[in-house]
Design a protein around this motif. Structure first.
Motif, mmCIF file in Angstrom:
data_model
loop_
_atom_site.group_PDB
_atom_site.id
_atom_site.type_symbol
_atom_site.label_atom_id
_atom_site.label_comp_id
_atom_site.label_asym_id
_atom_site.label_seq_id
_atom_site.Cartn_x
_atom_site.Cartn_y
_atom_site.Cartn_z
ATOM 1 N N SER A 1 0.788 -0.831 0.033
ATOM 2 C CA SER A 1 0.074 0.089 -0.135
ATOM 3 C C SER A 1 1.143 1.438 -0.036
ATOM 4 O O SER A 1 2.057 1.313 0.991
ATOM 5 N N GLY A 2 0.607 2.098 -0.790
ATOM 6 C CA GLY A 2 1.376 3.362 -1.045
ATOM 7 C C GLY A 2 2.594 3.406 -1.718
ATOM 8 O O GLY A 2 3.283 4.407 -1.963
ATOM 9 N N SER A 3 2.680 2.094 -2.663
ATOM 10 C CA SER A 3 3.931 2.238 -3.360
ATOM 11 C C SER A 3 3.636 2.667 -4.732
ATOM 12 O O SER A 3 4.542 2.982 -5.588
ATOM 13 N N GLY A 4 2.397 3.207 -5.176
ATOM 14 C CA GLY A 4 2.120 4.014 -6.379
ATOM 15 C C GLY A 4 1.375 3.172 -7.430
ATOM 16 O O GLY A 4 1.245 3.669 -8.305
ATOM 17 N N LYS A 5 0.722 2.274 -7.199
ATOM 18 C CA LYS A 5 -0.065 1.559 -7.934
ATOM 19 C C LYS A 5 -1.070 2.302 -8.555
ATOM 20 O O LYS A 5 -1.279 2.350 -9.773
ATOM 21 N N SER A 6 -1.927 2.705 -7.637
ATOM 22 C CA SER A 6 -3.205 3.563 -8.280
ATOM 23 C C SER A 6 -2.924 4.655 -9.252
ATOM 24 O O SER A 6 -3.272 5.123 -10.129
ATOM 25 N N THR A 7 -1.400 5.432 -8.662
ATOM 26 C CA THR A 7 -0.943 6.714 -9.330
ATOM 27 C C THR A 7 -0.598 6.138 -11.007
ATOM 28 O O THR A 7 -0.905 6.865 -11.678
ATOM 29 N N LEU A 8 -0.073 5.096 -10.677
ATOM 30 C CA LEU A 8 0.743 4.532 -12.087
ATOM 31 C C LEU A 8 -0.562 4.067 -13.087
ATOM 32 O O LEU A 8 -0.763 4.398 -14.061
#
Ligand code: ADP
Ligand code: MG
Length: 259
Positions: free
Chosen positions: A40-47
């Motif tokens: 969580s928070g690693s940037g998956k949604s942003t990517l």
């Protein structure tokens, strides 16, 4: 020859001073299913949002078959028209469905083709019925979203994205908001899409599903891609050379396995 559907080079994203993605590079071939996993928070949604240009990157290049978007330096921001035509070709399914509450299921699915693709209402409705049938919800066409279970809502959301005849589909934790007994019906629809050759990027915590459906795994950590491997290698027994090479990926998998 494999053809590339999306290519990302040197992608960087920040919110204010907070750098969220750095130097992301990968490409997705036609028909490929890519699982995007990581803490969580690693940037998956942003990517995911960048791939659909719902988030504007600070730097880098995103290339699809017909479009090339460059960000940073002297590059001009893409026009709204270009953005909307690009977005219409990359379907996105969100954790919380995002259906229109005041439209029926059928209207939800037919809306995009009418408004964006300028299809005639009758033919868009006909197409919508076919798609609802495909996700097992033809009998719910005249219902409103609030009358559906979470799993049914998510299947409508998938039909709605498919109605735009996308060249790729992005799923951002499509089953995370569902009660456990409703997860499978959505995963089965996703699996069938993959089998039919849809190009897909799937953010998921369902590792068994990722392992069986994905061709490749991108493992993200701290806003970067820490691993990019065929899924058979990524999920190989840790005793082999091919299994995750980073401590972060190994501990991520073992935490999920023990949860
Ligand atoms: P994941 O989907 O892997 O959990 P996200 O892409 O949601 O990760 O978030 C990555 C990082 O970006 C987090 O530190 C998060 O707080 C930050 N972030 C995401 N969206 C925004 C935003 N709109 N404004 C500021 N920070 C954001
Ligand atoms: Mg997320």
């Amino acid at each position: 020859m494999t053809s590339t559907i999306i290519e990302v080079r040197g992608l960087g994203v920040g919110f204010g001073d907070h750098e969220v993605l750095h130097n992301i590079n990968f490409s997705i071939a036609k028909g490929e299913v890519v699982a995007l996993i990581g803490p969580s928070g690693s940037g998956k949604s942003t990517l995911c949002r960048c791939l659909n240009l719902l988030v504007t990157p600070k730097t880098g290049v995103i290339e699809s078959r017909s479009e090339r978007f460059e960000f940073g330096g002297s590059a001009k921001l893409p026009s709204d028209r270009l953005l909307s035509s690009y977005r219409s070709r990359i379907g996105m399914v969100f954790q919380n469905f995002n259906l229109f509450p005041h439209k029926t299921v059928l209207q939800n699915v037919a809306e995009g083709p009418v408004v964006v693709l300028r299809e005639k209402r009758a033919s868009a409705s006909e197409g919508a019925r076919r798609l609802l049938d495909r996700v097992g919800l033809a009998h719910k066409a005249e219902n409103y979203p609030e009358q559906l279970s979470g799993g049914q809502k998510q299947r409508v959301a998938i039909a709605r994205a498919l109605a735009m005849r996308p060249q790729a589909m992005l799923f951002d934790e499509a089953t995370s908001a569902l009660d456990p007994e409703l997860v499978t019906e959505v995963l089965l629809v996703m699996r069938d899409l993959a089998k039919e050759g849809m190009t897909m990027v799937i953010v998921t915590h369902e590792m068994a599903f990722a392992q069986t459906v994905a061709d490749r795994v991108l493992f993200m950590k701290d806003g970067a891609i820490a691993e990019n491997k065929p899924s058979a290698e990524f999920f190989a027994a840790p005793s082999t050379d091919a299994a995750p090479s980073t401590d972060a990926a190994r501990s991520f998998l073992s935490r999920l396995a023990n949860s």
